[in-house]
Motif scaffolding. Structure first.
Motif, mmCIF file in Angstrom:
data_model
loop_
_atom_site.group_PDB
_atom_site.id
_atom_site.type_symbol
_atom_site.label_atom_id
_atom_site.label_comp_id
_atom_site.label_asym_id
_atom_site.label_seq_id
_atom_site.Cartn_x
_atom_site.Cartn_y
_atom_site.Cartn_z
ATOM 1 N N GLN A 81 0.858 -1.181 0.000
ATOM 2 C CA GLN A 81 0.000 0.000 0.000
ATOM 3 C C GLN A 81 0.896 1.234 0.000
ATOM 4 O OE1 GLN A 81 -3.468 0.314 -0.080
ATOM 5 N NE2 GLN A 81 -3.017 2.499 -0.303
ATOM 6 N N MET A 82 0.742 2.051 -1.010
ATOM 7 C CA MET A 82 1.590 3.230 -1.163
ATOM 8 C C MET A 82 0.739 4.475 -1.050
ATOM 9 S SD MET A 82 4.062 1.903 -4.277
ATOM 10 C CE MET A 82 2.760 1.974 -5.497
ATOM 11 N N ASN A 83 0.958 5.236 0.004
ATOM 12 C CA ASN A 83 0.219 6.471 0.238
ATOM 13 C C ASN A 83 1.127 7.678 0.071
ATOM 14 O OD1 ASN A 83 -2.065 4.919 0.919
ATOM 15 N ND2 ASN A 83 -1.474 4.872 3.085
ATOM 16 N N ASN A 84 0.505 8.826 -0.143
ATOM 17 C CA ASN A 84 1.263 10.074 -0.280
ATOM 18 C C ASN A 84 2.424 9.907 -1.258
ATOM 19 O OD1 ASN A 84 2.026 12.731 0.156
ATOM 20 N ND2 ASN A 84 3.200 12.251 2.006
ATOM 21 N N LEU A 85 2.114 9.416 -2.433
ATOM 22 C CA LEU A 85 3.142 9.157 -3.432
ATOM 23 C C LEU A 85 3.868 10.431 -3.840
ATOM 24 C CD1 LEU A 85 1.206 6.554 -5.566
ATOM 25 C CD2 LEU A 85 3.438 6.165 -4.512
ATOM 26 N N LYS A 86 5.138 10.262 -4.138
ATOM 27 C CA LYS A 86 5.990 11.368 -4.553
ATOM 28 C C LYS A 86 6.584 11.054 -5.925
ATOM 29 C CE LYS A 86 7.295 12.305 0.240
ATOM 30 N NZ LYS A 86 8.431 12.473 1.193
ATOM 31 N N PRO A 87 6.954 12.075 -6.697
ATOM 32 C CA PRO A 87 7.561 11.804 -8.009
ATOM 33 C C PRO A 87 8.774 10.883 -7.911
ATOM 34 C CG PRO A 87 6.934 14.099 -7.862
ATOM 35 C CD PRO A 87 6.699 13.517 -6.498
ATOM 36 N N GLU A 88 9.522 10.955 -6.828
ATOM 37 C CA GLU A 88 10.702 10.098 -6.681
ATOM 38 C C GLU A 88 10.348 8.631 -6.426
ATOM 39 O OE1 GLU A 88 10.064 12.949 -5.042
ATOM 40 O OE2 GLU A 88 10.722 12.837 -2.934
ATOM 41 N N ASP A 89 9.064 8.324 -6.254
ATOM 42 C CA ASP A 89 8.628 6.932 -6.154
ATOM 43 C C ASP A 89 8.460 6.285 -7.533
ATOM 44 O OD1 ASP A 89 6.509 7.928 -3.447
ATOM 45 O OD2 ASP A 89 8.453 6.911 -3.304
ATOM 46 N N THR A 90 8.587 7.087 -8.588
ATOM 47 C CA THR A 90 8.465 6.551 -9.939
ATOM 48 C C THR A 90 9.520 5.488 -10.185
ATOM 49 O OG1 THR A 90 7.506 8.580 -10.834
ATOM 50 C CG2 THR A 90 8.650 7.129 -12.387
ATOM 51 N N ALA A 91 9.073 4.315 -10.573
ATOM 52 C CA ALA A 91 9.990 3.183 -10.767
ATOM 53 C C ALA A 91 9.206 1.988 -11.276
ATOM 54 C CB ALA A 91 10.672 2.814 -9.445
ATOM 55 N N VAL A 92 9.937 0.986 -11.708
ATOM 56 C CA VAL A 92 9.349 -0.335 -11.910
ATOM 57 C C VAL A 92 9.463 -1.066 -10.579
ATOM 58 C CG1 VAL A 92 9.437 -2.514 -13.159
ATOM 59 C CG2 VAL A 92 9.990 -0.363 -14.341
ATOM 60 N N TYR A 93 8.354 -1.578 -10.098
ATOM 61 C CA TYR A 93 8.306 -2.254 -8.810
ATOM 62 C C TYR A 93 8.268 -3.772 -9.022
ATOM 63 C CZ TYR A 93 7.654 2.071 -6.263
ATOM 64 O OH TYR A 93 7.855 3.318 -5.718
ATOM 65 N N TYR A 94 9.095 -4.452 -8.260
ATOM 66 C CA TYR A 94 9.214 -5.906 -8.360
ATOM 67 C C TYR A 94 8.901 -6.547 -7.013
ATOM 68 C CZ TYR A 94 12.030 -4.715 -12.481
ATOM 69 O OH TYR A 94 12.482 -4.216 -13.672
ATOM 70 N N CYS A 95 8.164 -7.638 -7.055
ATOM 71 C CA CYS A 95 8.045 -8.435 -5.843
ATOM 72 C C CYS A 95 9.023 -9.603 -5.936
ATOM 73 C CB CYS A 95 6.627 -8.933 -5.605
ATOM 74 S SG CYS A 95 5.961 -10.012 -6.868
ATOM 75 N N ALA A 96 9.468 -10.038 -4.776
ATOM 76 C CA ALA A 96 10.457 -11.102 -4.711
ATOM 77 C C ALA A 96 10.159 -12.001 -3.530
ATOM 78 C CB ALA A 96 11.858 -10.507 -4.585
ATOM 79 N N ALA A 97 10.573 -13.248 -3.652
ATOM 80 C CA ALA A 97 10.327 -14.230 -2.599
ATOM 81 C C ALA A 97 11.625 -14.906 -2.192
ATOM 82 C CB ALA A 97 9.325 -15.277 -3.077
ATOM 83 N N ALA A 98 11.749 -15.155 -0.912
ATOM 84 C CA ALA A 98 12.940 -15.809 -0.383
ATOM 85 C C ALA A 98 12.531 -17.080 0.351
ATOM 86 C CB ALA A 98 13.678 -14.884 0.557
#
Length: 125
Positions: A81-98
């Motif tokens: 959950q991403m609130n109060n987004l900022k321009p610097e949050d711009t990215a490709v987001y990846y989920c990962a499992a360990a």
């Protein structure tokens, strides 16, 4: 284990988005999960992680108090959950499992052995 993230898109600064990552396979509940992101022109960086039980979480400083990681083991899904987004949050987001023998809540990409293909998040000012 296969991972598929969704929920990315275009948002204005101050808005919210929720990313979801669905995992296939029967071992999801035994795996710690993480979210990473790759901003334009930069290296992949750690965002957040959660233990297999959901009992502990970790965040990078820049998203603390704005982002929340959670999971629903019955649905094989982890959320960001991403609130109060900022321009610097711009990215490709990846989920990962360990898997269970790897360090939980790690900030190192090499400590995760499964990765999803990523979802784009673009925040405009």
């Amino acid at each position: 284990v296969q991972l598929q993230a969704s929920g990315g898109g275009l948002a204005q600064a101050g808005a919210s988005l929720r990313l979801s990552c669905v995992a296939s396979g029967r071992t999801f509940s035994a795996m710690s999960m993480g979210w990473f992101r790759r901003p334009p022109g930069k290296e992949r960086e750690f965002v957040a992680a959660i233990t297999w039980s959901g009992g502990a979480t970790s965040y990078t400083d820049s998203v603390k108090d704005r982002f929340t990681i959670s999971r629903d083991n019955a649905k094989n899904t982890v959320y960001l959950q991403m609130n109060n987004l900022k321009p610097e949050d711009t990215a490709v987001y990846y989920c990962a499992a360990a898997q269970s023998w790897l360090p939980p809540l790690s900030k190192k990409p090499n400590d995760y052995n499964y990765w999803g293909p990523g979802t784009q998040v673009t925040v405009s000012s």
